[in-house]
Design an enzyme around this catalytic site. Structure first.
Site, PDB file in Angstrom:
ATOM      1  N   THR A 131       0.869  -1.188   0.000  1.00 56.97           N
ATOM      2  CA  THR A 131       0.000   0.000   0.000  1.00 56.97           C
ATOM      3  C   THR A 131       0.901   1.232   0.000  1.00 56.97           C
ATOM      4  O   THR A 131       2.128   1.125   0.115  1.00 56.97           O
ATOM      5  CB  THR A 131      -0.898   0.032   1.261  1.00 56.97           C
ATOM      6  OG1 THR A 131      -0.077   0.295   2.410  1.00 56.97           O
ATOM      7  CG2 THR A 131      -1.652  -1.278   1.445  1.00 56.97           C
ATOM      8  N   ASP A 132       0.294   2.403  -0.115  1.00 52.38           N
ATOM      9  CA  ASP A 132       1.080   3.622  -0.079  1.00 52.38           C
ATOM     10  C   ASP A 132       1.777   3.783   1.272  1.00 52.38           C
ATOM     11  O   ASP A 132       2.873   4.344   1.356  1.00 52.38           O
ATOM     12  CB  ASP A 132       0.177   4.841  -0.348  1.00 52.38           C
ATOM     13  CG  ASP A 132      -0.284   4.899  -1.797  1.00 52.38           C
ATOM     14  OD1 ASP A 132       0.385   4.284  -2.654  1.00 52.38           O
ATOM     15  OD2 ASP A 132      -1.319   5.546  -2.064  1.00 52.38           O
ATOM     16  N   CYS A 133       1.118   3.338   2.350  1.00 49.84           N
ATOM     17  CA  CYS A 133       1.738   3.430   3.679  1.00 49.84           C
ATOM     18  C   CYS A 133       2.813   2.362   3.878  1.00 49.84           C
ATOM     19  O   CYS A 133       3.793   2.596   4.596  1.00 49.84           O
ATOM     20  CB  CYS A 133       0.678   3.261   4.775  1.00 49.84           C
ATOM     21  SG  CYS A 133      -0.611   4.510   4.764  1.00 49.84           S
ATOM     22  N   TYR A 134       2.592   1.222   3.250  1.00 51.53           N
ATOM     23  CA  TYR A 134       3.478   0.067   3.470  1.00 51.53           C
ATOM     24  C   TYR A 134       3.908  -0.498   2.117  1.00 51.53           C
ATOM     25  O   TYR A 134       3.320  -1.448   1.593  1.00 51.53           O
ATOM     26  CB  TYR A 134       2.741  -1.000   4.288  1.00 51.53           C
ATOM     27  CG  TYR A 134       2.296  -0.516   5.645  1.00 51.53           C
ATOM     28  CD1 TYR A 134       3.198  -0.438   6.695  1.00 51.53           C
ATOM     29  CD2 TYR A 134       0.978  -0.135   5.865  1.00 51.53           C
ATOM     30  CE1 TYR A 134       2.798   0.013   7.942  1.00 51.53           C
ATOM     31  CE2 TYR A 134       0.570   0.320   7.109  1.00 51.53           C
ATOM     32  CZ  TYR A 134       1.487   0.390   8.140  1.00 51.53           C
ATOM     33  OH  TYR A 134       1.097   0.837   9.375  1.00 51.53           O
TER      34      TYR A 134
END
Length: 389
Positions: A131-134
């Site tokens: 994901t964008d966070c991870y």
């Protein structure tokens, strides 16, 4: 009448009189319940037995770039990763998976938990949801208990107040969570240590509740909640002890402070891995009734003899048998002498109670007031609804 605060004051000053439950039973025979209640401040109980409904919460710490773990293996044992990004739950009875997805049942989560507590290095393999966070997709490393953040046991079901005796009336060996049961009533296996067991000495859970401080795996733990399959409405004898599986407790404790001497992975042939765990519960002597309950003997406690050859949830029984008979090494079933043996280690159960006694006498372990009682009105709900797909 005493209060826990008064007992703790004596513990801190190292003036508390502490007896193990076996010592207390012997003392009652010598001087009676009333005198023993005036003399003793704390009674320690203990057990060391398989507790497969156990596991560990582990926080690995974030990688750089960070990963949101969605599949993970610790030394080949799958760990549940469906909550925080690097939070895991490692079940004691989960078995090692090979690269082709098959299980290697001789080793499981209980062994990994033991190794981590012992300070050994554990191999970690993780797959992430990008994901964008991870943004990281995978991760592989080794960890020890010193290189991870949180590592604590959270056990949904420990300390059965009583349990069953397993036998096999069939024609072939059966491999069960009690170990091998030989055909044609070749042996009988019981798991509860009887009169030294923690909850059989507090039959109505008047002394144990949410927040009770206990000995857990060689460290300090706490009662977190009622355990799964908690069934306090089990039929009881006149002395208030249940005739079969009854109350259970959920326990929690910091595994980084535990000792692998009291936490051991184990394996049941053709059944799977589990965890042998030492648990000790201190019982404050608040009144005479506490001593009266703790004076119970093995001859006054019973368990049902259950035939595992019938593959149903409710299996037929051969009646009740006392723990005194079980501990004699031989019981009678329909006129036949059957060898009996404990699944719990009676020696280590006694050692747990002795170790807890030493802690209290040294003033390093004080008692806690429960913040809430354990519910005593829970029924046991089966899953009988049938849905065909």
């Amino acid at each position: 009448m005493r209060t826990i605060a008064e007992i703790n004051e004596k513990i801190i000053r190292q003036r508390a009189v502490v007896l193990t439950t076996e010592e207390l039973k012997a003392r009652v025979v010598e001087i009676g319940v009333t005198k023993a209640a005036k003399e003793v401040d704390v009674i320690t109980t203990g057990t060391f037995e398989p507790m497969e409904s156990s596991g560990a919460i582990i926080n690995l710490g974030h990688t750089d770039p960070p990963i949101k773990i969605r599949r993970c293996w610790l030394d080949g044992v799958p760990a549940y990763s469906g909550f925080g990004a690097v939070d895991l739950y490692l079940g004691a009875s989960c078995a090692v998976e090979t690269t082709d997805g098959e299980e290697v049942r001789e080793r499981g989560g209980g062994h990994v938990i033991e190794d981590l507590i012992a300070g050994k290095a554990i191999h970690v393999k993780a797959q992430g949801q990008v994901t964008d966070c991870y943004p990281r997709a995978s991760f592989e490393t080794t960890v020890t208990r010193e290189t991870i953040n949180q590592f604590y046991l959270f056990n949904p079901r420990n300390l059965y107040q009583n349990f069953i005796v397993g036998v096999n009336g069939g024609d072939r060996p059966l491999f069960t969570y009690l170990g091998p049961l030989q055909p044609r009533l070749g042996n009988a296996v019981y798991s509860n240590p009887g009169a030294i067991s923690p909850l059989l000495n507090d039959p109505d859970l008047q002394l144990v509740g949410i927040g009770t401080r206990i000995f857990l795996g060689g460290g300090i733990g706490y009662v977190a909640w009622e355990g799964t399959q908690h069934f306090p409405l089990q039929k009881r004898l006149a002395n208030r002890t249940p005739i079969g599986p009854s109350a259970t407790l959920a326990l929690i404790g910091d595994a980084k402070q535990m000792d692998a001497h009291w936490v051991r992975g184990c394996y049941f042939k053709s059944y799977g891995p589990s965890l042998m765990l030492g648990v000790g519960v201190p019982l404050p002597v608040l009144n005479e009734q506490v001593v009266e309950h703790c004076a119970v003997q093995d001859k006054d406690l019973v368990a049902p003899i259950v035939d595992f050859s019938i593959p149903r949830r409710v299996r037929p029984t051969f009646g009740l048998v006392s723990y005194a008979q079980l501990k004699s090494g031989k019981i009678a079933i329909e006129g036949k002498a059957v060898r009996s043996a404990p699944l719990a280690s009676l020696f280590f159960s006694r050692q747990v109670a002795l170790e807890l006694k030493k802690w209290i006498e040294a003033g390093t372990f004080t008692l806690t007031e429960p913040v809430s009682p354990i519910p005593m009105e829970r029924s046991f709900l089966p899953q009988d609804r049938r849905t065909d797909f």
